[in-house]
Design an enzyme around this catalytic site. Structure first.
Site, mmCIF file in Angstrom:
data_model
loop_
_atom_site.group_PDB
_atom_site.id
_atom_site.type_symbol
_atom_site.label_atom_id
_atom_site.label_comp_id
_atom_site.label_asym_id
_atom_site.label_seq_id
_atom_site.Cartn_x
_atom_site.Cartn_y
_atom_site.Cartn_z
ATOM 1 N N CYS A 152 0.884 -1.256 -0.232
ATOM 2 C CA CYS A 152 -0.208 -0.468 0.099
ATOM 3 C C CYS A 152 0.357 1.567 0.258
ATOM 4 O O CYS A 152 1.956 1.167 0.244
ATOM 5 C CB CYS A 152 -0.908 0.318 1.024
ATOM 6 S SG CYS A 152 -2.173 -1.130 1.602
ATOM 7 N N ARG A 185 3.953 -0.137 -4.773
ATOM 8 C CA ARG A 185 4.185 -1.454 -3.180
ATOM 9 C C ARG A 185 2.661 -1.855 -2.769
ATOM 10 O O ARG A 185 2.346 -1.803 -2.176
ATOM 11 C CB ARG A 185 3.722 0.544 -2.590
ATOM 12 C CG ARG A 185 5.013 1.141 -1.943
ATOM 13 C CD ARG A 185 4.282 2.124 -1.806
ATOM 14 N NE ARG A 185 4.946 1.785 -0.081
ATOM 15 C CZ ARG A 185 5.876 1.857 1.021
ATOM 16 N NH1 ARG A 185 7.048 2.274 0.008
ATOM 17 N NH2 ARG A 185 5.646 0.826 2.010
ATOM 18 N N TRP A 229 -2.657 -2.856 -1.635
ATOM 19 C CA TRP A 229 -2.061 -4.244 -1.820
ATOM 20 C C TRP A 229 -2.901 -4.682 -0.905
ATOM 21 O O TRP A 229 -2.501 -4.560 0.284
ATOM 22 C CB TRP A 229 -0.923 -4.457 -1.458
ATOM 23 C CG TRP A 229 -0.282 -6.024 -1.729
ATOM 24 C CD1 TRP A 229 -0.151 -6.633 -3.502
ATOM 25 C CD2 TRP A 229 -0.770 -7.129 -0.301
ATOM 26 N NE1 TRP A 229 0.348 -7.908 -2.609
ATOM 27 C CE2 TRP A 229 -0.210 -8.419 -1.999
ATOM 28 C CE3 TRP A 229 -0.742 -6.942 0.515
ATOM 29 C CZ2 TRP A 229 0.210 -9.467 -0.561
ATOM 30 C CZ3 TRP A 229 -0.303 -7.960 0.812
ATOM 31 C CH2 TRP A 229 -0.026 -9.102 0.306
ATOM 32 N N ASN A 244 -1.801 2.105 5.603
ATOM 33 C CA ASN A 244 -0.874 1.113 5.442
ATOM 34 C C ASN A 244 -1.085 -0.293 6.576
ATOM 35 O O ASN A 244 -0.023 0.575 7.474
ATOM 36 C CB ASN A 244 0.321 1.586 4.898
ATOM 37 C CG ASN A 244 1.045 0.580 4.561
ATOM 38 O OD1 ASN A 244 0.779 -0.833 4.216
ATOM 39 N ND2 ASN A 244 2.515 1.220 4.145
ATOM 40 N N GLY A 245 -0.680 -1.100 6.638
ATOM 41 C CA GLY A 245 -0.537 -2.168 7.442
ATOM 42 C C GLY A 245 -1.907 -2.834 8.054
ATOM 43 O O GLY A 245 -2.768 -3.561 7.244
ATOM 44 N N GLU A 303 17.138 -17.933 -7.275
ATOM 45 C CA GLU A 303 17.020 -17.159 -8.130
ATOM 46 C C GLU A 303 16.176 -16.509 -9.382
ATOM 47 O O GLU A 303 15.118 -16.104 -9.308
ATOM 48 C CB GLU A 303 18.136 -15.475 -7.962
ATOM 49 C CG GLU A 303 17.861 -13.859 -7.679
ATOM 50 C CD GLU A 303 16.506 -13.429 -7.018
ATOM 51 O OE1 GLU A 303 16.320 -14.007 -6.541
ATOM 52 O OE2 GLU A 303 16.556 -12.527 -7.582
ATOM 53 N N LYS A 331 13.038 -15.230 -10.344
ATOM 54 C CA LYS A 331 12.541 -14.057 -11.365
ATOM 55 C C LYS A 331 11.034 -14.292 -12.237
ATOM 56 O O LYS A 331 10.392 -13.879 -12.200
ATOM 57 C CB LYS A 331 13.533 -13.527 -11.976
ATOM 58 C CG LYS A 331 15.133 -13.123 -10.718
ATOM 59 C CD LYS A 331 14.827 -11.173 -11.183
ATOM 60 C CE LYS A 331 13.453 -11.108 -9.471
ATOM 61 N NZ LYS A 331 14.439 -11.519 -8.293
ATOM 62 N N GLU A 341 7.596 -15.172 -10.280
ATOM 63 C CA GLU A 341 7.357 -13.744 -10.421
ATOM 64 C C GLU A 341 7.174 -12.261 -11.895
ATOM 65 O O GLU A 341 5.765 -11.609 -11.307
ATOM 66 C CB GLU A 341 7.793 -12.749 -10.034
ATOM 67 C CG GLU A 341 8.741 -13.049 -8.293
ATOM 68 C CD GLU A 341 9.884 -11.932 -7.723
ATOM 69 O OE1 GLU A 341 9.793 -11.353 -7.210
ATOM 70 O OE2 GLU A 341 10.799 -12.038 -8.365
ATOM 71 N N HIS A 363 16.582 -36.900 -6.570
ATOM 72 C CA HIS A 363 16.414 -37.251 -5.435
ATOM 73 C C HIS A 363 14.308 -36.943 -5.880
ATOM 74 O O HIS A 363 13.369 -36.458 -5.598
ATOM 75 C CB HIS A 363 16.096 -37.389 -4.558
ATOM 76 C CG HIS A 363 17.805 -37.517 -3.767
ATOM 77 N ND1 HIS A 363 17.842 -39.033 -3.822
ATOM 78 C CD2 HIS A 363 18.694 -36.685 -4.061
ATOM 79 C CE1 HIS A 363 19.458 -39.230 -3.831
ATOM 80 N NE2 HIS A 363 19.925 -37.656 -3.987
ATOM 81 N N LYS A 396 6.174 -4.378 -3.858
ATOM 82 C CA LYS A 396 7.744 -4.171 -3.363
ATOM 83 C C LYS A 396 7.854 -4.539 -1.554
ATOM 84 O O LYS A 396 9.032 -4.675 -1.724
ATOM 85 C CB LYS A 396 7.992 -3.069 -4.275
ATOM 86 C CG LYS A 396 9.287 -2.820 -4.436
ATOM 87 C CD LYS A 396 9.984 -3.131 -5.451
ATOM 88 C CE LYS A 396 11.605 -2.816 -5.674
ATOM 89 N NZ LYS A 396 12.073 -4.006 -5.692
HETATM 90 C C1 G6P Z 1 8.830 -9.330 -1.808
HETATM 91 C C2 G6P Z 1 9.650 -8.006 -2.898
HETATM 92 C C3 G6P Z 1 10.893 -9.171 -3.069
HETATM 93 C C4 G6P Z 1 11.589 -8.519 -2.253
HETATM 94 C C5 G6P Z 1 11.006 -9.075 -1.187
HETATM 95 C C6 G6P Z 1 11.894 -8.757 0.219
HETATM 96 O O1 G6P Z 1 8.575 -10.004 -2.349
HETATM 97 O O2 G6P Z 1 8.490 -8.039 -4.095
HETATM 98 O O3 G6P Z 1 11.989 -8.399 -4.517
HETATM 99 O O4 G6P Z 1 12.756 -9.495 -2.295
HETATM 100 O O5 G6P Z 1 9.633 -8.614 -0.872
HETATM 101 O O6 G6P Z 1 12.430 -7.619 0.509
HETATM 102 P P1 G6P Z 1 13.208 -6.838 1.221
HETATM 103 O O7 G6P Z 1 12.932 -5.799 0.842
HETATM 104 O O8 G6P Z 1 13.518 -7.441 2.604
HETATM 105 O O9 G6P Z 1 14.226 -6.658 0.510
#
Ligand code: G6P
Length: 614
Positions: free
Chosen positions: A2, A27, A75, A101-102, A487, A491, A494, A510, A609
C-alpha cells in the site's frame, strides 16, 4: 504494501496526489482512491478497483478542487480488491476520511464494540474500523481530531501508517505511524506525507522520517508538530535526501525492470565506491571495522531475510564459510521468529533487505536484539526502518529500485556480502594476503564483466522466444550457483507466472528428474568452477531423458556447448563472485519471456515491492 500520499499547501492537490500514487504504485495496485476536503466544506472521496490510471479516469468529470488531500494505492490484506474496500474510508458521518497501510490485528473486537454503539460498515477492511473508532472517540470525548486519533491508536494492536482529513477543516492532516513507514516532505509553505520519498522528491529533498507511535499534526502555513500516542511532544531533525528525479523515471526503457537490469554495471560501481581500493589493495567497510572485535570473535553468523534478499543471504553463507571460516545459518525471517531459535549474545546477525521495511525481518530483528546479538543491516533504502533498528550496517547504494522483481538490489547485496567476506577474512587472516589481493582485483572487474554480459541481450531475447510458452521450468546449480538457480526461478515465476523450481543440481535425482521430458526446459548454471564436472554429469542425465537444456557457461567452455541445446556465455570469474554474473542472463531471460507473454513486468499480479505486513 500500500502506498500513501498526502499534500497540504498552496498548489492544487489532485495532480500532486495522482503523480504521487503513480510513483508509489509499485507498493500495491489493486485499487486506488483519493480524499479532498475543499473550501466549500465538502469532503470528496473517489475510489475505484484497479490501477491509479483507472482512478484518474474516474475523476475526469468530478470536483477535484482543493489544496489539501490524501490518496492511497492498495495491496489487499483484509477484504478483496473492490470499490468498497478501496481507501480512503469515510467514517459513519462521512466527516472523516482515512488511508492506511498496515494491519489492525484486533479489528474484529473493535468492530463489535462499534456495532454495539450503532456503527455500520460499508467494507470488509480493518481500516474502516479505525476511522469509525476515531470518529467515535471524537464524538464521545467532544475532542479535536488529533486527540481522537491518539485515543483510537491507543486501542489498536497492529501496524499502521495513516493519514486522516476532515470535512470543514481544509487546513489539517493528521498522520501517524507504527511499524509501517511514513515520511514527511518539508517544503516552503507546503508539506507532503508519503510511504516513501518518491512522491516528494520532485518538490523538496528535506524530509522527516516518523518513528513508531509518532503523530504528525500537519497544519497549513505552520511548522509540523509531533506528539506521541502517549501525548509526549517531540521534535524531529530534517534530513536532506540525495535522490534525483531521474532515478524515478524509466529513462527511455520500456520498463523499470529493464532499466534496472541495465543499470547494474553502474550500481555495482557505486556500491564499491569508497570501499574497494585496488591501488592500495584495501576494502574498507566501516560498519565492520568499527566493530571488528564483534566480527572477529563471532561464534556464528545468522543471516535473516525474505524473498530475493534471502537468496543473497544463501550466497553470503558460502562466502563467509569459505573466506572467513565462520559458521553461517540463513533463515527466512518469517520462519525464524515463530520457532524458538537459539541465539547467542556473541552471534552476528546480518539482516538483508532492499526496502528496509519488510515486517517479518523487522520483527526478527527485535527478537535477536533482545537476545543480545549484534545486528548488521544490509539495506538499500536510506533512512528506512531496518537501518534505524540495527547496530551497524552497509547500504547497497543502488538508488530506488522500482520494478517489483528485484534485480540491481540483488547484485549489490551480493557485492556487499563479497566485500564483507573479504574485509573480515583479511583481518582474521583466513584469507592469505596474496589471495586477498587476487580476489580484490577480480571483484573490481565485476562491473565490466556485467557490462559484457548485457551485450548478449539480443541473443537472450531470441532464446526467450523459443521458451515463452513452456508451462514449467527447472533451474539447476551447485555450490555458489545453487542460490542463483533459486533466484533465476523466482524471477521467472514473479513476472511471467510460469511455474519454475530452483534445485541443487545433484538433488535432481531425488525427485525432479521424474518431471523431465522434452516439454520441460532446464536452465543449468554450468560455469567453469569447482563443481563443473559434476554439473556436466547432471546435464547428461537430463539429456538422456530428452530434456531441453539451456546452460549458462563460461566464455572458454567447450564441453557443455556440445551437450546443451542452447548456451549463454558469461565471462569467467572467481567461483565466489560467479553469482553476480550468472544471475544477469537469467534476469534478462525472465524479462523477455514476461514481455512476450504481455505480462505487467513492473507490477506483477498479487505482488508488492515492500512487504510491510506479516
Ligand atoms: C517482496 C519483493 C521481493 C523482495 C522481498 C523482500 O516479496 O517483491 O522483490 O525480495 O519482498 O523484500 P526486502 O525489501 O526485504 O528485500
Amino acid at each position: 504494501m500500500c502506498g500513501i500520499v498526502g499534500y497540504i499547501g498552496y498548489r492544487e492537490a489532485y495532480p500532486i496526489l495522482i503523480k504521487g500514487l503513480y510513483r508509489l504504485e509499485y507498493r500495491g495496485y489493486d485499487s486506488a482512491g483519493i480524499a479532498l476536503p475543499n473550501r466549500q466544506n465538502e469532503l470528496n472521496v473517489y475510489k475505484v478497483k484497479g490501477r491509479v490510471s483507472d482512478l484518474d479516469e474516474f475523476c475526469k468529470n468530478k470536483d477535484v478542487s482543493g489544496t489539501i488531500g490524501i490518496a492511497h494505492t492498495r495491496w489487499a490484506t483484509h477484504g478483496e480488491p473492490s470499490n468498497n474496500n478501496a481507501h480512503p474510508h469515510y467514517s459513519q458521518s462521512e466527516t472523516l476520511a482515512l488511508i492506511h497501510n498496515g494491519i489492525i490485528e484486533n479489528y474484529a473486537t473493535l468492530k463489535e464494540q462499534l456495532i454495539r454503539n450503532g456503527y455500520t460498515f460499508q467494507s470488509s477492511t480493518d481500516t474502516e474500523v479505525l476511522v469509525q473508532l476515531i470518529e467515535y472517540m471524537k464524538i464521545l470525548n467532544k475532542t479535536d481530531l488529533c486527540t481522537a486519533v491518539q485515543m483510537a491508536l491507543n486501542q489498536v494492536v497492529g501496524a499502521y501508517a495513516i493519514a486522516v482529513v476532515e470535512e470543514n477543516n481544509p487546513d489539517l492532516i493528521i498522520a501517524a505511524r507504527k511499524s509501517s513507514p511514513l515520511v514527511l516532505g518539508i517544503g516552503e509553505k507546503e508539506t507532503f506525507v508519503a510511504s516513501d520519498a518518491s512522491p516528494i522528491i520532485e518538490y523538496t529533498n528535506r524530509v522527516i522520517y516518523l518513528e513508531d507511535e509518532d503523530i504528525a499534526v500537519i497544519k497549513r502555513n505552520a511548522p509540523v508538530k509531533f506528539v506521541t500516542i502517549g501525548n509526549v511532544e517531540k521534535t524531529h531533525e530534517i534530513i536532506k535526501l540525495e535522490m534525483s528525479l531521474s532515478q524515478l523515471e524509466k529513462g527511455g526503457y520500456p520498463h523499470f525492470m529493464l532499466k534496472e537490469i541495465f543499470e547494474q554495471p553502474r550500481t555495482l560501481r557505486d556500491c564499491m565506491r569508497g570501499r574497494v581500493n585496488v591501488d592500495c589493495n584495501n576494502v574498507i567497510l566501516s560498519g565492520i571495522l568499527d566493530n571488528r572485535e564483534r566480527f572477529f570473535n563471532a561464534r556464528r553468523i545468522l543471516i535473516l531475510a525474505c524473498g530475493t534478499s534471502w537468496h543473497a543471504g544463501l550466497v553470503g553463507e558460502y562466502l563467509f564459510e569459505e573466506l572467513c571460516r565462520i559458521p553461517v545459518e540463513v533463515e527466512y525471517s518469517s520462519e525464524f521468529r515463530y520457532r524458538h531459535p537459539v541465539i547467542f549474545p556473541d552471534d552476528i546477525v546480518i539482516t538483508i533487505s532492499q526496502s528496509g521495511e519488510t515486517a517479518d525481518t523487522l520483527a526478527a530483528i527485535d527478537l535477536v536484539r533482545k537476545a543480545g546479538a549484534f545486528v548488521y543491516g544490509l539495506c538499500n533504502v536510506v533512512g528506512s526502518s531496518i537501518p534505524r533498528n540495527t547496530d551497524s550496517g552497509s547500504y547497497t547504494h543502488v538508488g530506488p529500485e522500482i520494478g517489483v522483481a528485484s534485480t540491481k538490489a540483488f547484485t549489490a547485496q551480493l557485492m556487499v556480502l563479497s566485500m564483507m567476506a573479504l574485509c573480515i577474512g583479511r583481518e582474521k587472516k583466513t584469507i592469505p594476503e596474496p589471495r586477498f589481493i587476487e580476489l580484490l582485483q577480480e571483484l573490481n572487474s565485476i562491473p565490466d564483466k556485467v557490462e559484457q554480459i548485457l551485450k548478449t541481450n539480443d541473443k537472450i531475447k531470441e532464446l526467450s522466444n523459443i521458451f515463452t510458452y513452456a508451462h514449467n521450468f527447472i533451474y539447476l546449480g551447485r555450490g555458489y550457483s545453487y542460490p542463483v538457480a533459486l533466484e533465476g526461478a523466482l524471477k521467472l515465476k514473479e513476472i511471467s507466472y510460469i511455474h519454475a523450481e530452483g534445485y541443487p543440481a545433484a538433488e535432481m535425482k531425488h525427485g525432479p528428474i521424474a518431471l523431465i521430458d522434452n516439454e520441460m526446459p532446464v536452465v543449468a548454471i554450468a560455469t567453469n568452477n569447482g563443481t563443473y564436472e559434476k554439473v556436466i554429469s547432471n546435464i547428461q542425465e537430463i539429456k538422456a531423458r530428452n530434456g531441453r537444456v539451456i546452460a549458462v557457461v563460461s566464455q572458454d567452455d567447450t564441453t557443455v556447448k556440445n551437450i546443451a541445446d542452447y548456451v549463454i556465455e558469461i565471462p569467467s570469474t572467481e567461483e565466489c563472485f560467479d553469482p553476480i554474473l550468472a544471475i544477469i542472463p537469467l534476469q534478462l531471460l525472465s524479462y523477455h519471456i514476461a514481455v512476450n507473454k504481455k505480462r505487467n513486468v513492473d507490477m506483477p499480479r498479487n505482488l508488492a515491492k515492500s512487504v510491510t505486513v506479516e
